[in-house]
Each structure stands twice: as C-alpha cells, then as structure tokens.
Design a protein around this motif. Structure first.
Motif, PDB file in Angstrom:
ATOM      1  N   ARG A  20      38.313 -46.179 108.782  1.00  0.00           N
ATOM      2  CA  ARG A  20      38.320 -44.718 108.954  1.00  0.00           C
ATOM      3  C   ARG A  20      38.640 -44.361 110.406  1.00  0.00           C
ATOM      4  NH1 ARG A  20      33.707 -44.924 106.084  1.00  0.00           N
ATOM      5  NH2 ARG A  20      32.423 -44.147 107.778  1.00  0.00           N
ATOM      6  N   LEU A  23      42.359 -44.634 111.031  1.00  0.00           N
ATOM      7  CA  LEU A  23      43.072 -43.461 110.503  1.00  0.00           C
ATOM      8  C   LEU A  23      42.938 -42.284 111.473  1.00  0.00           C
ATOM      9  CD1 LEU A  23      42.074 -43.534 106.705  1.00  0.00           C
ATOM     10  CD2 LEU A  23      44.293 -44.120 107.697  1.00  0.00           C
ATOM     11  N   GLU A  24      41.716 -42.096 111.994  1.00  0.00           N
ATOM     12  CA  GLU A  24      41.488 -40.982 112.926  1.00  0.00           C
ATOM     13  C   GLU A  24      42.280 -41.201 114.219  1.00  0.00           C
ATOM     14  OE1 GLU A  24      37.175 -40.785 112.992  1.00  0.00           O
ATOM     15  OE2 GLU A  24      37.184 -40.226 110.860  1.00  0.00           O
ATOM     16  N   LEU A  26      45.105 -42.892 114.548  1.00  0.00           N
ATOM     17  CA  LEU A  26      46.529 -42.673 114.279  1.00  0.00           C
ATOM     18  C   LEU A  26      46.817 -41.187 114.083  1.00  0.00           C
ATOM     19  CD1 LEU A  26      47.333 -45.614 111.801  1.00  0.00           C
ATOM     20  CD2 LEU A  26      48.039 -45.426 114.199  1.00  0.00           C
TER      21      LEU A  26
END
Lengths: 113, 113
Positions: A20, A23-24, A26
């Motif tokens: 997670r 993802l944050e 990126l």
C-alpha cells in the motif's frame, strides 16, 4: 468451488502495508525504479521486486524496462469492484443490526407488559 | 519497518473468496454453526474452522460455544478504515491521470504550433 477473480488479486495485493505504501509513493511521488522504491522501506531489491510483481499482476502497477532499471508507475486500475463489495457489506451489516435492535425492542416491550 | 494494523487483518481476511462468502452467508442467512457453514462450500470442518478463525481475529465474526457446536455470527466491525483508504487512493489516481492528461495536451499544443 469458489472462483478466484480480479477482486481477490486486488485484495491480496493491497493487504500488505508495504505494497500500500508503494502505491501511495507512486501516486504522490510519481514514477520510480525498483531501487528507488526499495530504499525508503529498507528492504532488499529482491523483496521489492516481489512486491512490485504482485502489484503488477493485480494491474495496480505497470513497469517498463529502461536500460538496466525497471521503472514502475501506477496502473490505471480503479478499485470500484472492491468499493461496491464494501458498500454492500455495510448495508447488510446495518440491516442485521436493525433486525437485532427491533428484536431487542420487541422482547423489552413483551417484558414490561 | 511498516507496522501491521487492523486494516491489514481486515484486508487479509476478506482477500479470500470463501471468507467473503461466509460473511455474506452470515449477513443474509443469520447465525450458523461451523458445520452449517462448511456444508455448502464443500470444504472440511478443519478448513472452515481456519477460515472462521481468521475472520474472528479480524473481528468480522464472533463465535460462541453452544453445547458441542460453535455458533458464528457477524461481528460489529465496519469497514470504514478500508473505505477511506480506497477513497483516498481513487483521488490520488484521478489527480495523476489529470496531470498526465494535461501533460499530453501541452505536448500536443506544442506540436501543432
């Protein structure tokens, strides 16, 4: 037999806090190589490659080989299917709590009569 | 080091299609014993006990020993934390796609001048 679907891959991918956080990273910081991603998390390149592979199979991340590095970026996949599941779960939970509340009330009314 | 939190347990619990189906069964069909849950899924009692244990640790299910059976019911835990994460992810994704679109537009305007 229950069939594994996209939602299972999505959930499996985002169930890990490092993934997670990737993802944050990126999403807010833009594209990054595997080593750029690995550095702040203090995990090995091999470890980060595995995490990115899982995110890639869930179509949450796309990667591209640029020279000797692999650049990662956020994939276009949205989490609509998961959001719908959560909403329907919440409705079901509320309906159940309502029924439970109504039952308690009926019992109480019965007891005081 | 990333810390494991409630959201990780929630996601890990609902990442499995059988466990999501168990939650839906308990939500719509009401309380059930482990064997009642195992039957329609054609999995062993031991397998279902494991699934229920994972749901219990995530506080999505509560169980109670009644005689020789263990009755399961939907726990009160809501998925608000997960829903917030998904909403913030979607906003981040949209902001990224907007920036990407704006960049494409700038490049196109530059090319036609």
């Amino acid at each position: 037999m229950v069939q594994y679907r996209q939602i299972d891959r999505t959930l499996g991918a985002i169930a890990d806090p490092t993934r997670r956080a990737v993802l944050e990273r990126l999403g807010r910081g833009g594209d990054a190589t595997i080593s750029e991603l690995a550095e702040p998390f203090e995990i090995s390149l091999t470890g980060m490659k595995k995490h990115v592979g899982i995110l890639e199979r869930a179509e949450l991340v796309t990667t591209e080989k640029v020279g000797r590095a692999r650049r990662c970026r956020l994939g276009p996949r949205r989490l609509d299917e998961l959001e719908s599941w959560i909403q329907s779960y919440t409705q079901m939970l509320e309906a159940r709590l309502d029924r439970f509340g109504a039952m308690l009330e009926r019992n109480q009314t019965g007891a005081t009569k």
